[in-house]
Scaffold this active site. Structure first.
Site, PDB file in Angstrom:
ATOM      1  N   THR A  28       0.846  -1.198   0.000  1.00 29.45           N
ATOM      2  CA  THR A  28       0.000   0.000   0.000  1.00 29.45           C
ATOM      3  C   THR A  28       0.884   1.252   0.000  1.00 29.45           C
ATOM      4  O   THR A  28       1.975   1.237   0.566  1.00 29.45           O
ATOM      5  CB  THR A  28      -0.897  -0.008   1.248  1.00 29.45           C
ATOM      6  N   GLY A  29       0.361   2.308  -0.631  1.00 32.14           N
ATOM      7  CA  GLY A  29       1.110   3.569  -0.662  1.00 32.14           C
ATOM      8  C   GLY A  29       1.369   3.991  -2.100  1.00 32.14           C
ATOM      9  O   GLY A  29       1.022   3.269  -3.039  1.00 32.14           O
ATOM     10  N   SER A  30       1.997   5.136  -2.267  1.00 27.30           N
ATOM     11  CA  SER A  30       2.183   5.649  -3.625  1.00 27.30           C
ATOM     12  C   SER A  30       3.180   4.800  -4.425  1.00 27.30           C
ATOM     13  O   SER A  30       2.984   4.566  -5.618  1.00 27.30           O
ATOM     14  CB  SER A  30       2.616   7.118  -3.584  1.00 27.30           C
ATOM     15  N   ASP A  87       8.550   3.604   4.829  1.00 22.26           N
ATOM     16  CA  ASP A  87       8.782   5.007   5.203  1.00 22.26           C
ATOM     17  C   ASP A  87      10.246   5.247   5.525  1.00 22.26           C
ATOM     18  O   ASP A  87      10.774   6.318   5.267  1.00 22.26           O
ATOM     19  CB  ASP A  87       7.915   5.377   6.411  1.00 22.26           C
ATOM     20  N   LYS A  97       7.119   1.321   8.700  1.00 17.24           N
ATOM     21  CA  LYS A  97       6.063   1.421   7.694  1.00 17.24           C
ATOM     22  C   LYS A  97       4.769   1.890   8.367  1.00 17.24           C
ATOM     23  O   LYS A  97       4.671   1.948   9.566  1.00 17.24           O
ATOM     24  CB  LYS A  97       5.815   0.052   7.042  1.00 17.24           C
ATOM     25  N   GLY A  98       3.801   2.216   7.525  1.00 13.67           N
ATOM     26  CA  GLY A  98       2.499   2.579   8.064  1.00 13.67           C
ATOM     27  C   GLY A  98       2.112   4.016   7.797  1.00 13.67           C
ATOM     28  O   GLY A  98       1.065   4.476   8.260  1.00 13.67           O
ATOM     29  N   GLY A  99       2.957   4.712   7.016  1.00 12.99           N
ATOM     30  CA  GLY A  99       2.611   6.084   6.643  1.00 12.99           C
ATOM     31  C   GLY A  99       1.254   6.146   5.952  1.00 12.99           C
ATOM     32  O   GLY A  99       0.518   7.121   6.084  1.00 12.99           O
ATOM     33  N   GLU A 106      -0.343  -4.962   6.158  1.00 13.67           N
ATOM     34  CA  GLU A 106       0.937  -5.092   5.438  1.00 13.67           C
ATOM     35  C   GLU A 106       1.854  -6.070   6.157  1.00 13.67           C
ATOM     36  O   GLU A 106       2.547  -6.862   5.523  1.00 13.67           O
ATOM     37  CB  GLU A 106       1.628  -3.727   5.349  1.00 13.67           C
ATOM     38  N   LYS A 124      14.149   7.412   1.466  1.00 12.07           N
ATOM     39  CA  LYS A 124      13.714   6.517   2.551  1.00 12.07           C
ATOM     40  C   LYS A 124      14.888   5.842   3.270  1.00 12.07           C
ATOM     41  O   LYS A 124      14.683   5.158   4.268  1.00 12.07           O
ATOM     42  CB  LYS A 124      12.782   5.428   2.003  1.00 12.07           C
TER      43      LYS A 124
HETATM   44  C1  5RP Z   1       1.576   2.270   3.969  1.00  8.53           C
HETATM   45  C2  5RP Z   1       3.046   2.129   3.958  1.00  8.53           C
HETATM   46  C3  5RP Z   1       3.766   2.653   2.770  1.00  8.53           C
HETATM   47  O1  5RP Z   1       4.421   1.599   2.140  1.00  8.53           O
HETATM   48  C4  5RP Z   1       4.747   3.693   3.205  1.00  8.53           C
HETATM   49  O2  5RP Z   1       4.045   4.698   3.926  1.00  8.53           O
HETATM   50  C5  5RP Z   1       5.441   4.350   2.006  1.00  8.53           C
HETATM   51  O3  5RP Z   1       4.511   5.093   1.286  1.00  8.53           O
HETATM   52  P1  5RP Z   1       4.852   5.788  -0.075  1.00  8.53           P
HETATM   53  O4  5RP Z   1       5.214   4.730  -1.050  1.00  8.53           O
HETATM   54  O5  5RP Z   1       3.593   6.530  -0.429  1.00  8.53           O
HETATM   55  O6  5RP Z   1       6.002   6.743   0.158  1.00  8.53           O
HETATM   56  O7  5RP Z   1       3.661   1.604   4.851  1.00  8.53           O
HETATM   57  O8  5RP Z   1       1.019   1.877   5.183  1.00  8.53           O
END
Ligand code: 5RP
Length: 227
Positions: A28-30, A87, A97-99, A106, A124
């Site tokens: 999950t995430g961008s 993150d 993680k968890g942003g 996850e 990162k």
């Molecule tokens: C989501 C996450 C994401 O993998 C993490 O926050 C990185 O996000 P992004 O790819 O948007 O920078 O742990 O819960």
């Protein structure tokens, strides 16, 4: 390369690791979303026969819209390959993680996987964990007391909110308490133990010993795969 371009480049690189017949875990995430987009492209253009499981409703929807067959995770005990962002990641591949708020699912998906491939841009990479926030998923029941116990251990943070200012809810209906540290952590495993021992804490964003290959994208266009 911009950060978005780096994210896209590592997402594309990770999609190439997926093989016919695999059950793929979707992070999950961008960055993970770029991976899912690249996987959809391969699925459609190459007729790649795969199945997927998603670590969030958002990733489920993306994959579903792209036509990738999704499995019920409760029908599985293992996953071949999961690809997810992070993150923060330190030199020994320990992560926060968890942003995006999906840490619990996850972590379950990563733990079920034969390999978790981590995709990150160079921003990162950290010398030690603790640079950014540590998301902690907390049960709404007695959350004020749970926060109080976390603070009694010396941690400071705030409840995550939505852009509208409402309390953020995870896909599991829980809250996120984002801890901020005043310095990089000497021994994050001790922090993990202390925080996790509090009843009401459902999961922390520390991801220890879960990362397999790590694909890092750099601003100069270089992509490195760390084994
Ligand atoms: C989501 C996450 C994401 O993998 C993490 O926050 C990185 O996000 P992004 O790819 O948007 O920078 O742990 O819960």
């Amino acid at each position: 390369m911009s950060t978005q371009e780096m994210k896209q480049a590592v997402g594309n690189a990770a999609a190439k690791l997926v093989e016919k017949g695999m059950v793929v875990g979707l992070g999950t995430g961008s960055t993970a979303s770029y991976f899912i987009a690249a996987l959809i492209k391969r699925y459609q253009e190459e007729n790649l026969s795969i199945h997927a499981v998603a670590s969030s409703k958002h990733s489920f929807d993306l994959a579903h819209q792209g036509g990738i067959p999704l499995l019920d995770i409760d029908a599985l005990t293992s996953i071949d390959l999961t690809v997810d962002g992070a993150d923060e990641i330190d030199p020994s591949k320990q992560m926060i993680k968890g942003g995006g708020g999906a840490l619990l699912r996850e972590k379950i998906v990563a733990h079920m996987s034969h390999e978790m491939v981590v995709i990150v841009d160079e921003t990162k990479l950290v010398p030690a964990l603790g640079k950014s926030l540590l998301p902690v998923e907390i049960l709404p029941f007695a959350h004020t007391a749970t926060r109080h116990h976390i603070e009694k251990l010396g941690y400071r943070g705030s409840w995550r909110q939505t852009k509208k200012g409402d309390t953020y809810l995870t896909d599991n209906g829980n809250y996120i308490f984002d801890i901020h540290f005043s310095h990089l952590l000497d021994n994050p495993r001790n922090d993990e133990k202390a925080i996790s021992s509090i009843p009401g804490v459902v999961e922390t964003g520390f991801f220890f010993d879960l990362a397999g290959r790590v694909i890092v994208g750099f601003a100069d266009g270089q992509i490195i795969i760390k084994k």
